[in-house]
Scaffold this motif. Sequence first.
Motif, PDB file in Angstrom:
ATOM      1  N   LYS A   1       0.825  -1.206   0.000  1.00  0.00           N
ATOM      2  CA  LYS A   1       0.000   0.000   0.000  1.00  0.00           C
ATOM      3  C   LYS A   1       0.859   1.256   0.000  1.00  0.00           C
ATOM      4  O   LYS A   1       0.632   2.191  -0.782  1.00  0.00           O
ATOM      5  CB  LYS A   1      -0.927  -0.017   1.219  1.00  0.00           C
ATOM      6  N   GLU A   2       1.852   1.289   0.888  1.00  0.00           N
ATOM      7  CA  GLU A   2       2.746   2.444   0.948  1.00  0.00           C
ATOM      8  C   GLU A   2       3.581   2.552  -0.324  1.00  0.00           C
ATOM      9  O   GLU A   2       3.821   3.651  -0.838  1.00  0.00           O
ATOM     10  CB  GLU A   2       3.655   2.326   2.176  1.00  0.00           C
TER      11      GLU A   2
ATOM     12  N   GLN B   1       1.624   4.181  -3.163  1.00  0.00           N
ATOM     13  CA  GLN B   1       1.534   5.638  -3.047  1.00  0.00           C
ATOM     14  C   GLN B   1       2.799   6.311  -3.581  1.00  0.00           C
ATOM     15  O   GLN B   1       2.740   7.323  -4.284  1.00  0.00           O
ATOM     16  CB  GLN B   1       1.288   6.036  -1.594  1.00  0.00           C
TER      17      GLN B   1
END
Length: 349
Positions: A225-226, A229
């Motif tokens: 997820k990070e 981004q």
Amino acid sequence: MKTEHLLIIRFSAMGDVAMTVPVVASLARQYPDMHITVLSRPFARCFFENLAPNVGFMEADLKKEYKGLHGLNVLYRRLVSKRFTAVADCHDVLRTKYLRLRFVLGGYKVTHINKHRRGKHLLARKYNKVCVQQPTSFQNYIDVIEKLGYPVEPDFISIYPQGYAQIDDLYNITGCKKEGYKWLGIAPFAAHKGKIYPISRMEEAIQLIIKKQPNCKIFLFGGGKEEKQILDSLAEKYEQCMNASAMLGGLENELRLMSHLDAMISMDSANMHLASLVNTPVISIWGATHPYAGFMGWNQKSENAVQVDMECRPCSIYGNKPCMRGDYACMNDIPPKQICDRVISVLNQ
């Protein structure tokens, strides 16, 4: 006469499993009358499913269906029904040791991997390091199988028979590869900090690559997820960049795209091995770890390993130890220009 049926066991992380592929593929070609079954985690199915006519894949979810001792006993009973004639444990951890014991007690011919832990300990210890190239994981896998009576001459090139996959159905995402353009992959992440080149420095490298090679399209890989981004941010900032992992919908399509890349930048991580499986040159970046530990990608050139010489390197075999200096200079001191120069050299070969 009973048909030879070899069981090869390797769970663990994606990169470790990927490193079995060249050995299994070579074994399958050299022993076409032998059936081979690879037992691994579910993600590995796309590595082996179409590798060779005599190679099969069996998945084992050790966190659910085969969890704990009861689960391993269920798994063993399922394996026994396959009527294997020999077993190669290419992992040698508690779970596989238990399965191995059951097979031995059942009268099967069984061998297991030698991980050369002593040599790796001497390589990564704090003082008086013995910086000697350790046997590669590929050689360790070959040795396991050879002990069963099957010498293997590794001759693997790519998981795709033609050398690359058809990706016409992906062009609506990737676009067509224009004449004169180069396709570069970048996988800037790894499981541990000691194996990750700082993203700010990687961005500097991207800027230099774009400047020197303006006809270069860059595909970014990373699934967390990070990570998504960060990669989305880079893709928004640079029109040459695309977050491939976010758009391709899974590992199989990522492998297909990788087979069309002219080069890949990767840490000492799974993506180095994935690109190696499709015969793509990898510029690998090494910090806390070192190619001497035996984890360089299949058929990758040592001159494409970017690293700085430091007395404390390597401090870890897997990159999971905190930096003893506290500054991760092994990564921070690699100039982005060094990465760019190596990439341009590979792209222009």
